[in-house]
Design an enzyme around this catalytic site. Structure first.
Site: not given
Ligand code: DOR
Length: 453
Positions: A66-68, A98, A182, A240, A318, A322
């Site tokens: 997830h490179f945001r 996402n 997921h 996962h 994964d 944050h």
């Molecule tokens: O821990 C997680 N973080 N699980 C996920 O499915 C999404 C991910 C996130 O995008 O922060």
């Protein structure tokens, strides 16, 4: 502009590839592996690297990050996270939908490819996401443009839960690419969360994340995904896996079976499930809060064994960064996910040091398997003619320090841990990207291509 690769000869390496480890040399020319052999001699103009017996592996292909970008660049972006990736020996990544906006149609997908071009230091692929109402976009997806379609069958970061039974059925029936899921049952999680909130309010002790995001919730949802895939004949990759209980649901044996066919349903686990367990919540708290949750030591052990037994097909990260400020909030406000790309391969190689896995098994799970599963063209192996995505492993200890973390969030769950090896060099498309102590050159990642007909 992409960097041009200098002719490079790596000599005296211990190559790890396709189940074997052997002494040899490898020549890089025009971004590709031009030759593999022994006693190769340098040509005029060759840059010679003496590997001095060190391990040379195909770079890791991470099928879950997830490179945001777009939308959450304050946490991470493609430039920063791909820098952390190459520092960690990871040469290709496949990024999740996402984001904000979520990747729910071809325009959003192509926007991501555009953003990565010229900025990503590693090669890149982007998943198309599923929602309760984008089935037409899924049907219209060109399978050469995305590794797969991601279905959140459990709610997590971002609001992408797909829980409409008819929609799920249609996705599993009509997806033109592998489906990746997921799996966590959201109603079960919500019911547990309500119980803990009634007792603790928002400040639920971190350890109970393992009970709120329960093993039962994982198994129930995984069973549903398997049932949908079997009924519709889909290609399914369950992401996962975090519990021992789910392992019995998957086929044991190599991803490519003896008769040459490929498993239709596959399983992935992630590095944090192999290196942390419930006891770690006491010291790391929400830093290891993630979805699915890190569970028991017995799960950790079973998952490691399942890699060796070929029940688990892929080992990924994964990577889900944050900020520290976000992670320090009380339980209900602290987001799930942890940054992992920079230290995942080193953490996996610790399992070799511990005698739990072989180098060849690690390479199978982090490089060959993602290439096989997603039909990645010309990558994931040490093979003549393939792209030179390589990583050299130094056997000198490395203690993880916060100041060395390249991810934008600036922390790592491994801080203070010492690994027995470090990344000595990473090449992406034949160009040195990491020299053992720093990033080298500019962004050189390419769009992943998928060899599908
Ligand atoms: O821990 C997680 N973080 N699980 C996920 O499915 C999404 C991910 C996130 O995008 O922060």
């Amino acid at each position: 502009m992409p960097e041009t690769s200098k002719p490079t000869l790596i000599v005296n390496a211990r190559l790890v590839n396709e189940g074997r480890e052997f002494e040899g040399d490898l020549r890089i020319e025009n971004g590709r592996i031009a030759q593999i052999g022994t006693g190769l001699s340098a040509r005029e103009g060759d840059h010679v690297v003496d590997a001095a017996g060190r391990r040379l592996l195909p770079g890791m292909i991470d099928d879950q990050v997830h490179f945001r970008e777009p939308g959450m660049e304050y946490k991470a972006d493609m430039a920063t996270e791909s820098a952390a990736a190459v520092a960690g020996g990871l040469t290709s990544f496949m990024d999740m939908p996402n984001t904000n906006p979520p990747t729910l149609d071809s325009a959003a997908l192509e926007d991501k490819y555009k953003r990565a071009t010229g900025r990503a230091r590693a090669n890149f692929g982007f998943y198309m996401g599923a929602s309760n109402d984008n089935i037409e976009a899924i049907r219209a997806l060109d399978p050469l443009r995305a590794p797969g379609i991601k279905v959140f069958m459990g709610a997590s970061t971002g609001n992408m839960l797909v829980d409409n039974p008819e929609t799920l059925d249609a996705i599993f029936r009509d997806a033109p690419t592998p489906i990746i899921t997921h799996c966590e049952d959201t109603p079960m999680i919500d019911a547990e969360l309500a119980k803990y909130k009634a007792k603790y309010g928002d400040d639920i002790p971190a350890e109970f994340h393992a009970d709120i995001r329960s093993r039962q919730a994982c198994k129930k949802s995984t069973l549903l995904a398997l049932e949908l895939a079997r009924r519709n004949g889909s290609r399914l990759h369950v992401l996962h896996i975090s519990t021992a209980d789910e392992l019995e649901l998957f086929e044991r044996g190599p991803l490519i079976r003896a008769d040459g066919s490929r498993k239709q349903i596959t399983a992935e686990t992630c590095i944090h499930f192999l290196r942390f367990d419930r006891a770690d919540y006491a010291t790391l708290g929400h830093l290891i809060k993630c979805n699915p949750s890190i569970k028991e030591a017995s799960d950790r052990e079973a998952l490691i064994a399942a890699i060796g037994d070929d029940v688990i097909d892929v080992l990924a990260t994964d990577h889900a960064p944050h900020t520290l400020e976000e992670k320090m909030r009380p339980y209900t406000g602290a987001p799930s996910g942890l940054p992992l790309v920079q230290y995942a391969l080193l953490a996996a190689l610790e399992l070799v040091h511990e005698g739990r896995l072989t180098n060849a098994q690690v390479v199978q799970k982090v490089s060959h398997a993602p290439a096989q599963l997603f039909d990645v063209a010309q990558r994931g192996y040490l093979r003549e003619g393939y792209m030179a995505d390589l990583v050299l492993i130094d056997d000198a200890p490395l203690t993880v320090r916060r100041e060395d973390v390249l991810s934008k969030c600036g922390w790592s769950p491994f801080e203070g841990r010492t690994f027995h090896s470090r990344i000595g060099a990473t090449w992406v498309n034949g160009v040195l990207a990491w020299d053992g102590s720093q990033l080298v050159g500019g962004p050189n990642g390419q769009r992943l291509e998928f060899a599908r007909v």
